[in-house]
Design an enzyme around this catalytic site. Structure first.
Site, PDB file in Angstrom:
ATOM      1  CG  LEU A 317      23.358  12.215 -15.019  1.00 51.16           C
ATOM      2  CD1 LEU A 317      22.709  10.879 -15.262  1.00 51.16           C
ATOM      3  CD2 LEU A 317      22.309  13.255 -14.728  1.00 51.16           C
ATOM      4  CB  VAL A 321      25.046  10.281 -19.623  1.00 52.01           C
ATOM      5  CG1 VAL A 321      24.556  10.522 -21.033  1.00 52.01           C
ATOM      6  CG2 VAL A 321      23.869  10.091 -18.711  1.00 52.01           C
ATOM      7  CB  SER A 322      29.969  11.184 -21.227  1.00 49.85           C
ATOM      8  OG  SER A 322      30.645  10.901 -20.038  1.00 49.85           O
ATOM      9  CE  LYS A 366      15.218  -6.212 -24.454  1.00 47.63           C
ATOM     10  NZ  LYS A 366      15.660  -7.365 -23.642  1.00 47.63           N
ATOM     11  CG  ASP A 457      14.791 -15.232 -17.797  1.00 51.98           C
ATOM     12  OD1 ASP A 457      14.408 -16.377 -17.454  1.00 51.98           O
ATOM     13  OD2 ASP A 457      14.094 -14.472 -18.494  1.00 51.98           O
TER      14      ASP A 457
END
Ligand code: NAG
Ligand code: NAG
Ligand code: NAG
Ligand code: NAG
Ligand code: NAG
Ligand code: NAG
Ligand code: NAG
Ligand code: NAG
Ligand code: NAG
Length: 625
Positions: A317, A321-322, A366, A457
């Site tokens: 983690l 994250v970093s 967004k 999509d």
């Protein structure tokens, strides 16, 4: 692997004809040129582009951690640490430590008289940088200043402005079919060092010395880039990090992350991130183990909750994250409120996307619930001019939501330009350019990401046009890493969904190819993918090319957007795109072309268009036929 079986016969053939073998050796001993290694994009298209690696050595003082090297080559730390046998991506490096840096190698023509293969890496000129200095120091002679000058004809090498972007051509090569057939999957770019001899390099990579000389000749000079043919990446043996240095580095990182978490006031958030990252690590695990289903691993992983597992997760983690923090700006929620006038309706672009101005720059913002992670994870890996760029993110713990902040793309969506803005019509040239741009963007995510990314999509409302009417693919919210996975939860948009996905939930790059075919139909016909009565556009497309020439021409006239008849554009060009569209819409996904084929076919359409326009008024208008 696919190519391996195909080419065994030709390799064998060569083996038997001594003269042929001899010729081969001569051809392979290519003299290194100061501007780069010539390639042929058209001779056998399957060779380029490819994913390859360069051997780079950690360099004191600027390149002693993976973040710095990753920034230089525009890849994440994990993309270097995984192939380089480094277990802790945040740990400092030791000077001289070898790294495998991934490169997207393609065959380019920087001017009309030369084609050379390289990975196009952008670099922002800072104070004191020269082409020579950056090539020999930062990129460690993986390119030459002569080549940089060739690739940047608009920049004056002796008068570089600080802040300007230069493109550095990092030398690389893709194996051709013969080499693939002979078991060579990568040609690793390696800069020959003064202390090297061929035998030491060969044993470093675990190959025969002859394989290196066959490919690079016998006259290898120090600091030449050579190519080492390997079947798979050798496992690098990494220096064990000095015990005292490692923990201090780690605690520092930990401090930064914890500080950030507290700073944002979101201790609970960590839990959500853990779930997100669990999914991410699942993806990596999957790649490492084998092709088993995504879902299966997820379940497997979640059910193991030992403390060891948790610890491992925590370490992962941190690294991940970093990884994001390096690349993206973290915006404050107040900043976004100010930018959008408190998320007023007047700032709304569409759905939950707002337009906002921060320090004079426009952004698209967004708003999302906690499902942003997938998109963040995918956008973190990609960097291409035909994909909308993510600039940063923001976490709003009070409102339990987060925001992704993108570059603002001026001209809005293709959907609104085609179907809503009836006054301003798109020319055939623009439509063709849009098609080629989108195809390039898709080719990039299909071919240059590992594991491959499937957008899932593709539709005209997810294609945005900038001020020059160049197209960018947006909305990676449903995108998925990995291929041939089966999902239970069907997502996508009616009128664009590939039939096999609807039926069986099979996710593959070919489902994007299908949706792209529908977008082509929209561009040609000006009609919506699904009309008000619920008629699906693609179901009627197959019939256009049936019947004799006369019937075809009649049906085409019915089909093609009337606006295009007003232009004098080539019917061959339109017909060519119709043919591509219909190939994309093949019911059997394995019969659909790949994006590589499509880019090639559409460029042909572009040529047809320009051939005609060069002749000026002699061009027959569509109507004439
Ligand atoms: C593959 O590359 C080798 C070495 O550059 C060359 O000799 C050979 O002709 C190529 N084969 C094909 C099929 O292009
Ligand atoms: C490209 O590869 C294909 C498949 O092996 C082969 O049939 C074709 O002759 C090759 N083209 C050239 C120009 O070498
Ligand atoms: C390198 O990439 C940039 C954008 O990614 C593009 O504008 C440029 O034309 C490319 N240059 C070459 C020579 O391929
Ligand atoms: C293209 O680049 C090559 C290599 O630098 C050079 O010799 C040639 O003159 C250039 N051609 C044009 C048309 O600029
Ligand atoms: C690159 O090559 C030059 C000589 O051409 C040499 O002086 C320099 O040390 C090399 N750079 C590295 C990082 O090895
Ligand atoms: C260097 O570039 C700057 C800005 O691009 C320009 O104003 C200046 O005249 C140039 N100097 C020379 C000597 O060409
Ligand atoms: C194919 O590989 C074998 C062994 O790896 C090598 O001896 C042979 O020279 C290679 N052939 C060609 C055509 O490169
Ligand atoms: C290459 O270098 C190694 C050690 O540096 C030496 O033992 C070996 O003899 C050299 N080989 C050649 C062919 O020069
Ligand atoms: C990875 O590097 C470590 C440290 O040098 C080494 O002990 C280990 O053997 C390497 N991994 C493999 C699979 O060789």
């Amino acid at each position: 692997m696919r190519t391996k079986t195909l080419n065994v016969p030709s390799a064998l053939l060569c083996f038997f004809f001594l003269s042929c073998h001899h010729l081969l050796r001569h051809a392979q001993a290519q003299v290194p040129s100061t501007v780069g290694y010539t390639c042929s994009a058209t001779a056998n298209r399957t060779a380029y582009p490819c994913q390859t690696y360069a051997l780079y050595r950690a360099l004191s003082p600027d390149f002693l951690d993976l973040a710095a090297v990753g920034d230089l080559f525009q890849v994440s730390r994990l993309m270097i640490s995984n192939p380089s046998n480094i277990s802790s991506p945040t740990a400092p490096l030791v000077a001289g430590q070898p790294l495998f840096v991934p490169l997207s190698c393609s065959c380019n023509s920087p001017n009309s008289s030369i084609s050379i293969s390289y990975a196009n890496i952008s670099f922002t000129i800072k104070s004191g940088d020269t082409f020579y200095q950056v090539s020999t120091h930062n990129f460690q002679n993986l390119t030459t200043y002569q080549s940089v000058e060739l690739v940047n004809p608009n920049l004056e090498a002796t008068n570089l402005t600080i802040g300007v972007t230069a493109y550095f051509p990092i030398f690389c090569k893709c194996p051709n079919r013969t080499q693939f057939g002979n078991g060579t999957n990568y040609l690793i770019s390696y800069v020959f060092q003064p202390s090297d001899n061929i035998s030491t390099v060969a044993s470093f990579f675990g190959v025969q010395a002859k394989a290196i000389t066959d490919l690079n000749g016998n006259n290898i000079q120090p600091f030449d880039t050579i190519f080492v043919p390997v079947a798979r990446l050798p496992v690098l043996s990494q220096p064990t990090v000095v015990p005292s240095a490692a923990p201090s580095g780690k605690t520092e990182r930990k401090g930064v992350i914890r500080g950030l978490a507290i700073g944002l006031g979101i201790t609970g958030l960590v839990l959500i991130f853990v779930v997100g990252f669990l999914i991410y690590r699942d993806g990596l695990l999957k790649k490492k183990i084998d092709g088993k289903g995504d879902e299966e691993n997820k379940v497997l992983y979640r059910s193991k909750q030992g403390s060891e597992r948790r610890k491992e997760m925590e370490v992962g983690l941190m690294a991940d994250v970093s990884d994001c923090l390096d690349k993206y700006k973290v915006f404050g929620i107040e900043e976004l409120r100010e930018a959008t006038d408190g998320f007023r309706e007047s700032s709304l672009i569409e759905g939950s996307v707002y337009k906002g101005s921060i320090n004079g720059d426009l952004y698209a913002i967004k708003k999302m619930k906690w499902n942003a992670y997938e998109e963040l994870k995918i956008l973190q890996k990609v960097n291409h001019g035909n994909l909308v760029k993510l600039e940063g993110f923001c976490i709003d713990s009070e409102d339990d939501c987060c925001y992704l902040i993108y570059e603002y793309v001026e001209n809005g969506s293709l959907y609104s330009l085609l179907h809503e803005n009836k006054n301003e019509k798109l020319s055939w040239k623009t439509r063709l350019q849009v098609a080629i741009d989108v195809a390039n963007g898709l080719q990039y995510i299909h071919e240059h990401t590992r594991p491959r990314v499937v957008h899932k999509d593709i539709k005209s409302s997810n294609i945005l046009l900038d001020s020059n009417m160049r197209a960018k693919i947006a909305n990676f919210g449903l995108a998925k890493s990995g291929c041939n996975a089966i999902t239970m939860h069907i997502v996508g948009t009616q009128g664009y969904i590939a039939p096999e996905y609807l039926a069986d939930g099979v996710v593959s790059t070919k489902m994007d190819v299908f949706s792209f075919g529908v977008v082509l139909l929209e561009l040609i016909s000006g009609k919506e993918a699904i009309d008000e009565d619920g008629n699906v556009l693609w179901t009627s497309a197959g019939r256009i090319l049936e019947g004799n020439e006369e019937e075809k021409a009649r049906k085409l006239r019915e089909w093609v957007d009337n606006e295009l008849f007003l232009e004098s554009c080539s019917i061959e060009s339109i017909l060519n795109v119709v043919t591509v569209a219909i190939a994309c819409l093949h019911k059997d996904p394995s019969k659909r072309p790949t994006m590589v084929d499509i880019v090639y076919a559409l460029s042909k359409s572009d040529d047809l268009f320009f051939d005609i326009s060069d002749n000026g008024s002699s061009a027959p208008p569509v109507r004439a036929r």
